[in-house]
Design an enzyme around this catalytic site. Sequence first.
Site, PDB file in Angstrom:
ATOM      1  N   HIS A  18       0.815  -1.215   0.000  1.00 29.38           N
ATOM      2  CA  HIS A  18       0.000   0.000   0.000  1.00 29.38           C
ATOM      3  C   HIS A  18       0.854   1.273   0.000  1.00 29.38           C
ATOM      4  O   HIS A  18       0.356   2.337  -0.351  1.00 29.38           O
ATOM      5  CB  HIS A  18      -0.905  -0.006   1.230  1.00 29.38           C
ATOM      6  CG  HIS A  18      -2.315   0.397   0.972  1.00 29.38           C
ATOM      7  ND1 HIS A  18      -2.907   0.435  -0.274  1.00 29.38           N
ATOM      8  CD2 HIS A  18      -3.292   0.791   1.835  1.00 29.38           C
ATOM      9  CE1 HIS A  18      -4.170   0.827  -0.155  1.00 29.38           C
ATOM     10  NE2 HIS A  18      -4.419   1.050   1.104  1.00 29.38           N
ATOM     11  N   ASN A  65      -7.227   6.207   3.510  1.00 27.87           N
ATOM     12  CA  ASN A  65      -8.638   6.486   3.276  1.00 27.87           C
ATOM     13  C   ASN A  65      -9.016   7.949   3.465  1.00 27.87           C
ATOM     14  O   ASN A  65     -10.102   8.360   3.053  1.00 27.87           O
ATOM     15  CB  ASN A  65      -9.510   5.605   4.172  1.00 27.87           C
ATOM     16  CG  ASN A  65      -9.400   4.140   3.811  1.00 27.87           C
ATOM     17  OD1 ASN A  65      -8.797   3.772   2.801  1.00 27.87           O
ATOM     18  ND2 ASN A  65      -9.967   3.287   4.636  1.00 27.87           N
ATOM     19  N   ASP A  91      -0.659   2.407  -5.354  1.00 29.93           N
ATOM     20  CA  ASP A  91      -0.673   0.980  -5.669  1.00 29.93           C
ATOM     21  C   ASP A  91      -1.962   0.642  -6.404  1.00 29.93           C
ATOM     22  O   ASP A  91      -2.975   1.325  -6.253  1.00 29.93           O
ATOM     23  CB  ASP A  91      -0.568   0.151  -4.384  1.00 29.93           C
ATOM     24  CG  ASP A  91      -1.711   0.419  -3.416  1.00 29.93           C
ATOM     25  OD1 ASP A  91      -2.528  -0.491  -3.200  1.00 29.93           O
ATOM     26  OD2 ASP A  91      -1.806   1.546  -2.865  1.00 29.93           O
ATOM     27  N   ASN A 112      -9.869   3.867  -1.979  1.00 30.76           N
ATOM     28  CA  ASN A 112     -10.454   4.835  -1.047  1.00 30.76           C
ATOM     29  C   ASN A 112      -9.644   6.121  -0.935  1.00 30.76           C
ATOM     30  O   ASN A 112     -10.207   7.182  -0.668  1.00 30.76           O
ATOM     31  CB  ASN A 112     -10.649   4.201   0.323  1.00 30.76           C
ATOM     32  CG  ASN A 112     -11.752   3.167   0.313  1.00 30.76           C
ATOM     33  OD1 ASN A 112     -12.714   3.273  -0.446  1.00 30.76           O
ATOM     34  ND2 ASN A 112     -11.620   2.148   1.133  1.00 30.76           N
TER      35      ASN A 112
END
Length: 191
Positions: A18, A65, A91, A112
């Site tokens: 991530h 997020n 990513d 998100n």
Amino acid sequence: MLVVGLGNPGAQYEGTRHNIGVEVVELLASRHGGRLRKSKELALTDEVHVGGRRLALAFPQTYMNLSGDAVGLLVKRYGIEDPAHLVVVHDELDLPVGRLKLKMGGGLAGNNGLKSIKAHLKSAEFGRVRIGIGKPPSSQRGADHVLRHPTKAERTELDVVVQEAADAVELILSDGFEAAMNRYNARRAGD
């Protein structure tokens, strides 16, 4: 131009799939004598010069997020009025490991962080440098996959694509987004 590398703050997230976007921003800072530092815009930031052009770099400290919280402030700080002058590096589950794809605007592919940025900017017409991390095994949820460290073989491929993604950002800055898309989107992993 403002380049934002998406990821999560904290040592436990360093090197995870991530945080691959953060690795690109850190590499760009390192290449051009910069160092990311805390800012009041909820991000680590720095400005560098590449070929005589100013490049703002940022790593939101809001968690993936909520990336838009930081990006909204950063866009104001750096006077980015045209969303095309914002490039988000992130990513991408829908691309195989090591694949690099550039995209201007469009859908958010369930990311998100991108959804949060779109909500704050009221636009999805910003540039993306998408780095493939591959789909999780069927036994694993997507959230678990992205928060884990890549395998040794994947890490080798990701180290190469991080360099290529930084090269792509430099090309966007010097020659424009279309020239960079033409060069990097035509390539395949392993080329």
